[in-house]
Write an enzyme that holds these catalytic residues in place. Structure first.
Site, PDB file in Angstrom:
ATOM      1  N   LYS A  64      24.287 -46.568  55.272  1.00  0.00           N
ATOM      2  CA  LYS A  64      22.962 -46.239  55.803  1.00  0.00           C
ATOM      3  C   LYS A  64      21.936 -47.193  55.258  1.00  0.00           C
ATOM      4  O   LYS A  64      22.071 -47.667  54.133  1.00  0.00           O
ATOM      5  CB  LYS A  64      22.540 -44.866  55.279  1.00  0.00           C
ATOM      6  CG  LYS A  64      23.201 -43.733  55.892  1.00  0.00           C
ATOM      7  CD  LYS A  64      22.398 -42.483  55.526  1.00  0.00           C
ATOM      8  CE  LYS A  64      22.998 -41.309  56.221  1.00  0.00           C
ATOM      9  NZ  LYS A  64      24.340 -41.043  55.694  1.00  0.00           N
ATOM     10  N   GLU A 104      37.132 -36.797  51.599  1.00  0.00           N
ATOM     11  CA  GLU A 104      36.288 -36.463  50.435  1.00  0.00           C
ATOM     12  C   GLU A 104      35.592 -35.112  50.607  1.00  0.00           C
ATOM     13  O   GLU A 104      35.568 -34.540  51.713  1.00  0.00           O
ATOM     14  CB  GLU A 104      35.246 -37.553  50.179  1.00  0.00           C
ATOM     15  CG  GLU A 104      34.197 -37.654  51.270  1.00  0.00           C
ATOM     16  CD  GLU A 104      32.843 -38.141  50.753  1.00  0.00           C
ATOM     17  OE1 GLU A 104      32.278 -37.519  49.841  1.00  0.00           O
ATOM     18  OE2 GLU A 104      32.341 -39.134  51.310  1.00  0.00           O
TER      19      GLU A 104
HETATM   20  N1  PSU Z   1      26.519 -41.620  52.253  1.00  0.00           N
HETATM   21  C1  PSU Z   1      26.533 -40.828  53.345  1.00  0.00           C
HETATM   22  N2  PSU Z   1      27.010 -39.557  53.236  1.00  0.00           N
HETATM   23  C2  PSU Z   1      27.490 -39.057  52.061  1.00  0.00           C
HETATM   24  C3  PSU Z   1      27.472 -39.919  50.923  1.00  0.00           C
HETATM   25  C4  PSU Z   1      26.989 -41.180  51.061  1.00  0.00           C
HETATM   26  O1  PSU Z   1      26.116 -41.264  54.400  1.00  0.00           O
HETATM   27  O2  PSU Z   1      27.900 -37.896  51.995  1.00  0.00           O
HETATM   28  C5  PSU Z   1      28.042 -39.399  49.631  1.00  0.00           C
HETATM   29  C6  PSU Z   1      29.469 -39.918  49.410  1.00  0.00           C
HETATM   30  O3  PSU Z   1      30.211 -38.913  48.756  1.00  0.00           O
HETATM   31  C7  PSU Z   1      29.254 -41.102  48.484  1.00  0.00           C
HETATM   32  C8  PSU Z   1      28.129 -40.570  47.626  1.00  0.00           C
HETATM   33  O4  PSU Z   1      30.399 -41.414  47.722  1.00  0.00           O
HETATM   34  O5  PSU Z   1      27.280 -39.907  48.545  1.00  0.00           O
HETATM   35  C9  PSU Z   1      27.415 -41.675  46.901  1.00  0.00           C
HETATM   36  O6  PSU Z   1      26.559 -41.108  45.976  1.00  0.00           O
HETATM   37  P1  PSU Z   1      25.871 -42.032  44.858  1.00  0.00           P
HETATM   38  O7  PSU Z   1      24.958 -42.933  45.645  1.00  0.00           O
HETATM   39  O8  PSU Z   1      25.157 -41.082  43.968  1.00  0.00           O
HETATM   40  O9  PSU Z   1      26.983 -42.763  44.168  1.00  0.00           O
END
Ligand code: PSU
Ligand code: MN
Length: 303
Positions: A157, A23
């Site tokens: 996390k 990603e």
């Molecule tokens: N959690 C992490 N590192 C990240 C992300 C999440 O520890 O970089 C990123 C990933 O791309 C995940 C996104 O898909 O954040 C989720 O964002 P949201 O909660 O806005 O859907």
């Protein structure tokens, strides 16, 4: 949607050779420059060393791309104004010919369109703490419920509600495998206080679960949780208070929606003076090693 697949990736897919999707939100919004670009390059190298072809996914000038050049990784890591793109954002950045860094959800969708089944990242999105009133549940979970790609991560996390995230994955019919541990990991830490929904040991067993799921006609994703290596972990007791502090700061600043995850990641790096970044990079590399082996086993089973 017109998806541009790099020649090397297309050739590997046509020949049934292993490919690993990666990603780009983690590059543009998950880590600071220049460590983000170095991480992206090293992870691609690790995938290659493991016998698979890396396919980092992003939207560039409105074109969804599967497989990026070194210059494109640099651009994603350093250019201002790269949009964080989840599934709902894809049509908008495409129509406006913008650059977009894809989240787990959007990367899964584009990987599936290209025919890639294995995807490596750091951490998944999930159910945010306080979701009962904020309704903030990542589209990563929706996507896992419907798109047939295995996602290798170090768990979630504790900026999220881990218990509610696991419950939601169960509701959506998503198998949650934990490699080599009886406990679900919490990204920086090998422990989370939650049992592994399903324990597996090694890439052959993981590939067998993927093959069984999809051959049963059960579409949708699989979470492969890979605990951070013991030597790189930040114990839950140590990181817990820091996460609370970052959540408090976000609250005070009124940060919400798509900005909350990038804010918290950056704030935790600041508070730990880079220690969380070191752990984050180490776990992504470990995930890339496992992901390449899963892709190799998966293409061996298919062949
Ligand atoms: N959690 C992490 N590192 C990240 C992300 C999440 O520890 O970089 C990123 C990933 O791309 C995940 C996104 O898909 O954040 C989720 O964002 P949201 O909660 O806005 O859907
Ligand atoms: Mn959200």
């Amino acid at each position: 949607m017109n998806v541009e697949i790099a020649a090397e990736v297309r050739e590997a897919l046509e020949a049934g050779r292993p490919v690993v999707a990666l990603e780009s939100t983690i590059i543009s919004h998950g880590m600071p420059y220049p460590q983000n670009v170095a991480m992206a390059r090293e992870v691609e190298e690790i995938v290659r060393a493991g016998g698979a072809v890396p396919a980092t996914i992003a939207v560039l000038d409105g074109v969804p791309k599967v497989g990026l050049s070194a210059d494109e990784l640099e651009l994603l890591g350093s250019a201002p104004g790269v949009v964080k793109v989840s599934v709902r954002d894809l049509p908008y950045v495409v129509a406006r010919r913008q650059h977009g860094a894809t989240t787990v959800a959007a990367t899964m969708r584009l990987a599936a369109l290209a025919g890639i089944r294995v995807f490596v990242t750091g951490g998944l999105g999930g159910v945010h703490r306080g979701a009962a009133t904020s309704f903030d549940i990542s589209a990563d979970l929706t996507e896992l419920g419907q798109t047939s790609v295995a996602v290798v991560s170090a768990g979630v996390k504790s900026i999220l509600d881990i218990g509610l995230t696991l419950e939601t994955l169960e509701t959506l019919g998503v198998p949650v495998l934990v490699d080599g541990s009886d406990e679900f990991p919490s990204f920086y830490s090998r422990s989370s206080g939650f049992a592994a929904p399903m324990r597996v040991d090694g890439p052959a067993e993981i590939a067998a679960v993927l093959a069984a799921k999809w051959s049963l006609g059960l579409p949708g994703g699989v979470v492969v949780a890979h605990p951070i290596p013991a030597e790189d972990e930040i114990p839950a007791g140590e990181i817990g208070g820091i996460i609370e502090q970052a959540l408090g700061d976000a609250d005070r600043l009124g940060i919400s929606g798509k900005d909350i995850t990038p804010y918290l990641l950056g704030r935790i790096v600041e508070i730990t003076e880079g220690a969380s970044l070191t752990a984050n990079i180490a776990l992504v590399k470990a995930n890339a090693r496992l992901g390449a082996r899963i892709a190799v086993e998966t293409s061996a089973l298919a062949g």
